[in-house]
Write an enzyme that holds these catalytic residues in place. Structure first.
Site, PDB file in Angstrom:
ATOM      1  N   ASP A  96       0.865  -1.178   0.000  1.00  0.00           N
ATOM      2  CA  ASP A  96       0.000   0.000   0.000  1.00  0.00           C
ATOM      3  C   ASP A  96       0.905   1.233   0.000  1.00  0.00           C
ATOM      4  O   ASP A  96       1.521   1.561   1.022  1.00  0.00           O
ATOM      5  CB  ASP A  96      -0.911  -0.002   1.222  1.00  0.00           C
ATOM      6  CG  ASP A  96      -1.965  -1.110   1.181  1.00  0.00           C
ATOM      7  OD1 ASP A  96      -1.727  -2.137   0.503  1.00  0.00           O
ATOM      8  OD2 ASP A  96      -3.014  -0.956   1.829  1.00  0.00           O
ATOM      9  N   LYS A 157      -6.687   3.211  -3.349  1.00  0.00           N
ATOM     10  CA  LYS A 157      -7.049   3.199  -1.932  1.00  0.00           C
ATOM     11  C   LYS A 157      -7.356   4.617  -1.483  1.00  0.00           C
ATOM     12  O   LYS A 157      -6.624   5.554  -1.795  1.00  0.00           O
ATOM     13  CB  LYS A 157      -5.901   2.598  -1.117  1.00  0.00           C
ATOM     14  CG  LYS A 157      -6.139   2.554   0.388  1.00  0.00           C
ATOM     15  CD  LYS A 157      -4.978   1.852   1.093  1.00  0.00           C
ATOM     16  CE  LYS A 157      -5.086   1.965   2.612  1.00  0.00           C
ATOM     17  NZ  LYS A 157      -3.982   1.280   3.311  1.00  0.00           N
ATOM     18  N   LYS A 185      -9.978   0.098  -2.601  1.00  0.00           N
ATOM     19  CA  LYS A 185      -9.832  -0.181  -1.173  1.00  0.00           C
ATOM     20  C   LYS A 185     -10.246   1.043  -0.370  1.00  0.00           C
ATOM     21  O   LYS A 185      -9.695   2.129  -0.541  1.00  0.00           O
ATOM     22  CB  LYS A 185      -8.393  -0.573  -0.828  1.00  0.00           C
ATOM     23  CG  LYS A 185      -8.204  -0.862   0.671  1.00  0.00           C
ATOM     24  CD  LYS A 185      -6.816  -1.389   0.980  1.00  0.00           C
ATOM     25  CE  LYS A 185      -6.603  -1.528   2.491  1.00  0.00           C
ATOM     26  NZ  LYS A 185      -5.275  -2.065   2.835  1.00  0.00           N
TER      27      LYS A 185
END
Length: 225
Positions: A96, A157, A185
């Site tokens: 991430d 994300k 996400k």
């Protein structure tokens, strides 16, 4: 649809996140045990905890994910690449990565693209680009999403959780922009079953939260009512 719909396996959406700077080995072990028990896709931990998490989950289906350039995204590209490659060497399967928000706002699109593309190409792993949507205009969100998708990320994300959390409107916006090219996400501030279901219905394909066990238990309790 009702939040208790039986077609929704909530556990399969959850990246079980332990991203507090005071996290201990004992807490990490507990999180890994919970992730295995509830069959969460990943445990998301700081880079320094990756090796231990991989050892704890050896032979299990739950993968280890980690964060890169977290939470500000303002380290150099070389540092981010090193951090990502070391994490992969230690067994991380998903990364991430916080984008450089200053570059985005300064119009340095090519630098932003090159940084994310190099991490995607050099690691060969699943990369989730953290956009920090609470800090961006809709125009900036769209530009960031397009740059990151072109660079090869697997997910967009919403947030680190440090500067505001996921919203239904942002998830819907990213879903519209992505047109199915990547996963979405949602992360930050997801504490209730209602929030989780709303984000999934809006288009989230992963949820980053430290409350995964609580959410699954809430869903089970709702089924039993």
């Amino acid at each position: 649809m009702a939040i208790t719909d039986s077609d929704l396996d909530l556990a399969q959406y959850i990246d079980h996140s332990l991203l507090i700077p005071t996290a201990t080995s004992e807490q990490l072990e507990a999180y890994c045990q919970q992730a295995e028990q509830y069959r969460f896709p990943t445990v998301c931990v700081y880079p320094a905890a990756v090796k231990q998490a991989v050892q704890l989950l050896h032979g299990k289906k739950t993968l280890v994910s980690t964060v890169i350039g977290f939470p500000a995204g303002a380290t150099t590209s070389a540092v981010k690449r090193y951090e990502a490659l070391e994490a992969v060497d230690n067994g991380a399967k998903e990364l991430d990565v916080v984008i450089n928000l200053g570059w985005l706002k300064d119009g340095k699109s090519e630098q932003l693209f090159q940084e994310i593309a190099s991490i995607c190409q050099e690691t060969g792993q699943t990369v989730k680009a953290i956009l920090e949507t609470s800090q961006l205009t809709d125009t900036e969100k769209r530009l960031a999403a397009e740059i990151c998708m072109d660079a090869g990320v697997s997910y967009l994300k919403t947030s680190t959780g440090w500067f505001g959390g996921a919203t239904v409107s942002d998830v819907k916006f990213l879903k519209e922009i992505s047109k199915g090219r990547v996963g979405i996400k949602a992360s930050g501030g997801i504490r209730t079953l209602e929030q989780a279901i709303a984000l999934i219905r809006a288009g989230a394909t992963r949820l980053g939260t430290s409350r995964g066990v609580d959410l699954v238990r809430q869903q089970k309790a709702a089924f039993e009512e």
